[in-house]
Design a protein around this motif. Structure first.
Motif, PDB file in Angstrom:
ATOM      1  N   LEU A   1       0.813  -1.225   0.000  1.00 12.59           N
ATOM      2  CA  LEU A   1       0.000   0.000   0.000  1.00 12.59           C
ATOM      3  C   LEU A   1       0.842   1.269   0.000  1.00 12.59           C
ATOM      4  CD1 LEU A   1      -2.975  -1.016   2.280  1.00 12.59           C
ATOM      5  CD2 LEU A   1      -2.822  -1.042  -0.194  1.00 12.59           C
ATOM      6  N   ALA A   2       2.070   1.171   0.511  1.00 17.53           N
ATOM      7  CA  ALA A   2       2.967   2.335   0.407  1.00 17.53           C
ATOM      8  C   ALA A   2       3.152   2.671  -1.062  1.00 17.53           C
ATOM      9  CB  ALA A   2       4.307   2.030   1.068  1.00 17.53           C
ATOM     10  N   GLY A   3       3.262   1.644  -1.894  1.00 14.59           N
ATOM     11  CA  GLY A   3       3.395   1.870  -3.333  1.00 14.59           C
ATOM     12  C   GLY A   3       2.075   2.245  -3.962  1.00 14.59           C
TER      13      GLY A   3
ATOM     14  N   THR B   1       6.387  11.971  -5.356  1.00 12.70           N
ATOM     15  CA  THR B   1       5.819  10.626  -5.345  1.00 12.70           C
ATOM     16  C   THR B   1       6.866   9.597  -4.936  1.00 12.70           C
ATOM     17  OG1 THR B   1       4.340  11.302  -7.120  1.00 12.70           O
ATOM     18  CG2 THR B   1       4.563   8.941  -6.759  1.00 12.70           C
ATOM     19  N   THR B   2       8.053   9.720  -5.515  1.00 13.11           N
ATOM     20  CA  THR B   2       9.136   8.792  -5.176  1.00 13.11           C
ATOM     21  C   THR B   2       9.474   8.880  -3.692  1.00 13.11           C
ATOM     22  OG1 THR B   2      10.013   9.193  -7.364  1.00 13.11           O
ATOM     23  CG2 THR B   2      11.467   8.057  -5.839  1.00 13.11           C
ATOM     24  N   ARG B   3       9.609  10.123  -3.209  1.00 18.21           N
ATOM     25  CA  ARG B   3       9.964  10.325  -1.795  1.00 18.21           C
ATOM     26  C   ARG B   3       8.856   9.777  -0.884  1.00 18.21           C
ATOM     27  NH1 ARG B   3      14.441  10.608   0.186  1.00 18.21           N
ATOM     28  NH2 ARG B   3      13.864  11.999   1.874  1.00 18.21           N
ATOM     29  N   ALA B   4       7.619   9.999  -1.282  1.00 15.74           N
ATOM     30  CA  ALA B   4       6.493   9.522  -0.466  1.00 15.74           C
ATOM     31  C   ALA B   4       6.535   7.996  -0.357  1.00 15.74           C
ATOM     32  CB  ALA B   4       5.168   9.972  -1.084  1.00 15.74           C
ATOM     33  N   THR B   5       6.793   7.325  -1.479  1.00 14.15           N
ATOM     34  CA  THR B   5       6.806   5.864  -1.484  1.00 14.15           C
ATOM     35  C   THR B   5       7.983   5.331  -0.666  1.00 14.15           C
ATOM     36  OG1 THR B   5       5.908   6.020  -3.709  1.00 14.15           O
ATOM     37  CG2 THR B   5       6.662   3.857  -3.013  1.00 14.15           C
TER      38      THR B   5
END
Lengths: 245, 244
Positions: free
Chosen positions: A96-98, A222-226
């Motif tokens: 779900l992180a992704g 988005t990358t950092r959030a994931t």
């Protein structure tokens, strides 16, 4: 210095969110649609992940237990215990992180760079109430359900693969699962999934909400959030295990 | 009346505004002109409290934005309609719903009343047949017109236009200019137009403020602008495609 600045901004966003959480009328509609997007729409992928995790766990456990002195029901006990205590929450958290984290960060990031968040504020909305709160609450409320779906799929996957590979009968598998079933383990998994739901959605909201710099900025957010969501899922899993087990 | 007093703003080490003073009287249309990157949009975002100055004050009808709580600020913001550069339409809902959006949250209108009000605003911007089209199906000009319909749906006292004609062909730009004139004259809205399109500025504005080197370099009526001997302003207008 940058780290403290980031923590400060994150805490400020959370403070704003908590402060305006009483404005239920503003985010009611968004909350239900977010619960569908976060919870219902994720059930397929997490069930699949859970099913195969349980299946692999059963095969690997039976591969390592070569002694005839160990009852075969132990395979069911290990698979179900591992799924309930650790794997269902962590696997669903990482998936779900992704899936959810990336969606939230991209949505909010795009809204930020295309001035949709400014438009909301200009109309007199509190954009945090409107955008952040429903996503975080939806995460907190739906992650425990997702966790349970993952755990159940994992146990079913383990039982089916055990039966198909003739390593353990379904009866023996379920006997082992029942023998070592403790309600506290489920409660622990639910607590973890609450925390993961909060961590993933709040970090993703933060990264998306403060995105800047056009398409590249949204991609970066988005990358950092994931990545950060994955790291904090693992970290909080460790902290909760150390504190509660 | 909108007043900016001794406004200073910087981002990190970059000074954007230094000691700017500006008054916008009710019922007038002011164009803020200046080169790209001169901070025009930043100034606009100070007018409705989307940004705060490092020092100085912004007064809306005598109320200092710095003194307002967030709840009061949100009420003050409802006096403004804003047309953003790209329209800033919510892409998850249809064009119709974009216009209906503020009505659904800030009024107690019935569904029929909402429909009537939305249709009347869409008629004003010549988009009465837009139906339930998604925002991705709209052209740049249509997006701006839907954005304008959304900006006026709550009958604001002030309208802020951020580069209303940028990226549009001359014919569509003229349509937008006509709409700005229509809003100012027929609805008696105080308008602030951020632009570097001199053709548009000369058509729609009554007053102009020229921004140069972090300062308000020149202020006056459009007639005065045409006769101005301010060197930097002359260079700016001369560089425009439009010949005065």
């Amino acid at each position: 210095m940058q780290l403290f600045l980031e923590i400060g901004k994150y805490c400020r966003l959370l403070y704003e969110a908590i402060r305006s959480a009483t404005e239920f009328k503003t985010y009611r509609k968004n909350l239900f649609s977010e619960m569908v997007k976060t919870g219902v729409d994720s059930l397929g992928i997490v069930s699949l992940a859970g099913f195969f995790t349980g299946a692999v766990l059963t095969i690997q456990t039976s591969y390592q237990f070569t002694s005839a002195l160990i009852p075969k029901s132990t395979i069911g006990a290990i698979t179900s215990q591992s799924m309930i205590i650790e794997l269902a929450a962590v696997i669903s958290g990482l998936v779900l992180a992704g899936r959810v984290g990336a969606r939230i960060a991209t949505e909010l990031g795009n809204m930020r760079v295309s001035e949709q968040i400014d438009a909301l504020e200009s109309m007199g909305f509190n954009s945090v109430t409107f955008l952040v709160i429903p996503r975080v609450i939806a995460g907190i409320l739906t992650f425990p359900i997702i966790y349970m779906a993952t755990a159940i799929s994992g146990i079913i996957g383990g039982a089916i693969v055990g039966y198909m590979t003739n390593t353990v009968t379904t009866y023996e598998f379920m006997e082992g699962a029942r023998l070592y079933f403790f309600p506290w383990d489920v409660a622990f998994g639910v607590i973890k999934s609450f925390v993961f739901g909060f961590v993933i959605t709040s970090i993703s909201c933060y990264k998306g909400y403060f995105a800047s710099g056009g398409a590249e900025g949204v991609g970066y957010a988005t990358t950092r959030a994931t990545v950060l969501s994955c790291i904090y899922v693992l970290l909080s899993s460790f902290v909760l295990a150390a504190l509660l087990l | 009346m909108l007043e900016i007093k001794d406004l200073k703003k910087s981002f990190g080490d970059t000074l954007v505004w230094d000691n700017v003073n500006l008054t916008i009287n009710d019922g007038t249309t002011l164009a803020i002109i200046g080169k790209s990157g001169s901070g025009k949009s930043v100034l606009m975002k100070h007018l409705n409290g989307l940004m705060y100055p490092d020092s100085g004050n912004v007064l809306i009808d005598g109320r200092n934005l710095n003194d307002l709580t967030y709840v009061d600020l949100r009420i003050v913001r409802q006096k403004f309609g804003v047309l953003f550069q790209g329209g800033a339409l919510f892409d998850s809902i249809s064009a119709f719903e974009n216009v209906a959006f503020p009505l659904r949250y800030f009024t107690r209108k019935t569904e029929k009343e909402i429909r009537d009000r939305v249709m009347s605003c869409l008629e004003m911007v010549n988009l009465e047949n837009i139906g339930d089209k998604g925002t991705s199906e709209l052209s740049g000009g249509m997006k701006k017109r839907v954005g304008l319909a959304r900006a006026i749906v709550l009958e604001p006292e002030y309208l802020l236009y951020d580069e209303p004609t940028s990226g549009l062909d001359p014919e569509t730009s003229d349509e937008i200019n006509d709409l700005i004139i229509h809003m100012s004259k027929n609805l008696s809205i105080t308008s602030v137009v951020i632009s570097h399109d001199m053709h548009s500025v000369l058509r729609v504005a009554e007053f102009a403020a020229f921004i140069d080197e972090q300062k308000l370099s020149w202020y006056g009526t459009i007639d005065e602008l045409k006769k101005s001997d301010n060197k930097r302003l002359m260079e700016f207008t001369r560089a425009s495609e439009y010949q005065i």
